[in-house]
Enzyme design. Structure first.
Site, PDB file in Angstrom:
ATOM      1  N   ALA A 155      -6.999  -1.476   2.414  1.00 36.75           N
ATOM      2  CA  ALA A 155      -5.887  -1.821   1.786  1.00 36.75           C
ATOM      3  C   ALA A 155      -5.770  -2.971   0.890  1.00 36.75           C
ATOM      4  CB  ALA A 155      -4.564  -1.892   2.572  1.00 36.75           C
ATOM      5  N   TYR A 156      -6.477  -4.014   1.710  1.00 33.33           N
ATOM      6  CA  TYR A 156      -6.391  -5.335   0.739  1.00 33.33           C
ATOM      7  C   TYR A 156      -7.355  -5.397  -0.389  1.00 33.33           C
ATOM      8  CZ  TYR A 156      -7.784 -10.314   0.261  1.00 33.33           C
ATOM      9  OH  TYR A 156      -7.905 -11.674  -0.501  1.00 33.33           O
TER      10      TYR A 156
END
Length: 253
Positions: A155-156
């Protein structure tokens, strides 16, 4: 001190860590600093540090996840200092963890504070930079996006890769206006990373071994000074690139 004299720089997330380091380095080269962040007391503390060595800085409260707050902050900076020449999009909420553990809210906060805030700040500053004959924009990415093992970083990395795409597009579209756009991917001793190193010494030692220079960068001396240098005329022909300020660890090819 004179290298960036007359230049006005906006740095988001300037109250601590990488943002503070970049702000101090820019101010020491003569730039006037607009320090943006959610906690005004932290910004005022950095402004006091800058004033102590003869620099000029002012804090502006800003929530980078709020479009109106971004607009108000940029308007406040241009009213106070007459324009913008340098923009550093540093502030970011980080959605970390396995994909199944990252909530929609955390992922959305990552996008709101990362690529969407970057998009909004760049668009808000563009006309002011164009009017002054150009400028330099720095957007922060991460080597997490090019890890061979993406577990816990998906996600990052998605958030940070979106920032890289926006940076490339802005560089291509705004070069004609004299605006350079660069992405930096730093490893630096931010408060969060320092805490992780202290709490996970064995993992930290293994991490250091993946960095050719065997250390994490200093926020001002390594990251800030590099950004300040890239603002100079020596790099007037550099735009659209991702620069890994990470001791040689990442490969963005």
């Amino acid at each position: 001190m004179a290298a960036l004299s007359g230049k006005v720089a906006i740095v988001t997330g300037a109250g601590q860590g990488v943002g503070r380091g970049i702000a101090l380095a820019l101010a020491k080269r003569g730039a006037t600093l607009a320090l943006l962040g959610r906690t005004k007391a932290k910004l005022d503390s950095v402004a006091t540090e800058i004033a102590a060595f003869g620099g000029t800085a002012q804090g502006f409260a800003c929530d980078v996840k709020d479009a109106a707050s971004i607009g108000d902050a940029v308007a406040g900076v241009t009213s106070a200092f007459g324009g913008v020449d340098i923009l550093v999009n540093n502030a970011q909420e980080v959605p970390l963890g396995p994909l199944m553990a990252v909530s929609d809210a955390a992922f959305e906060a990552g996008f709101d504070s990362g690529p969407l805030a970057t998009f909004r700040f760049m668009k808000a500053c563009h006309p002011h930079m164009k009017r002054r004959g150009g400028g330099v924009i720095f957007n922060l990415a991460s080597s997490a996006a090019v890890r061979w093992d993406m577990a816990n970083y998906g996600a990052y990395a998605a958030v940070k890769q979106a920032i890289r795409s926006l940076s490339r597009a802005a560089a291509a579209e705004w070069g004609v206006d004299g605006i350079r756009v660069l992405t930096i991917a730093p490893h630096a001793k931010s408060p969060g990373l320092v805490q992780w190193i202290e709490n996970n010494p064995a993992e930290a030692e293994a991490f250091f071994r993946t960095i050719p220079l065997r250390r994490v960068g200093e926020c001002e001396e390594d990251i800030g000074e590099a950004v300040a240098g890239l603002c100079g005329p020596e790099f007037a022909y550099l735009t659209g690139a991702t620069i890994p300020l990470d001791g040689g660890q990442a490969n963005f090819d």
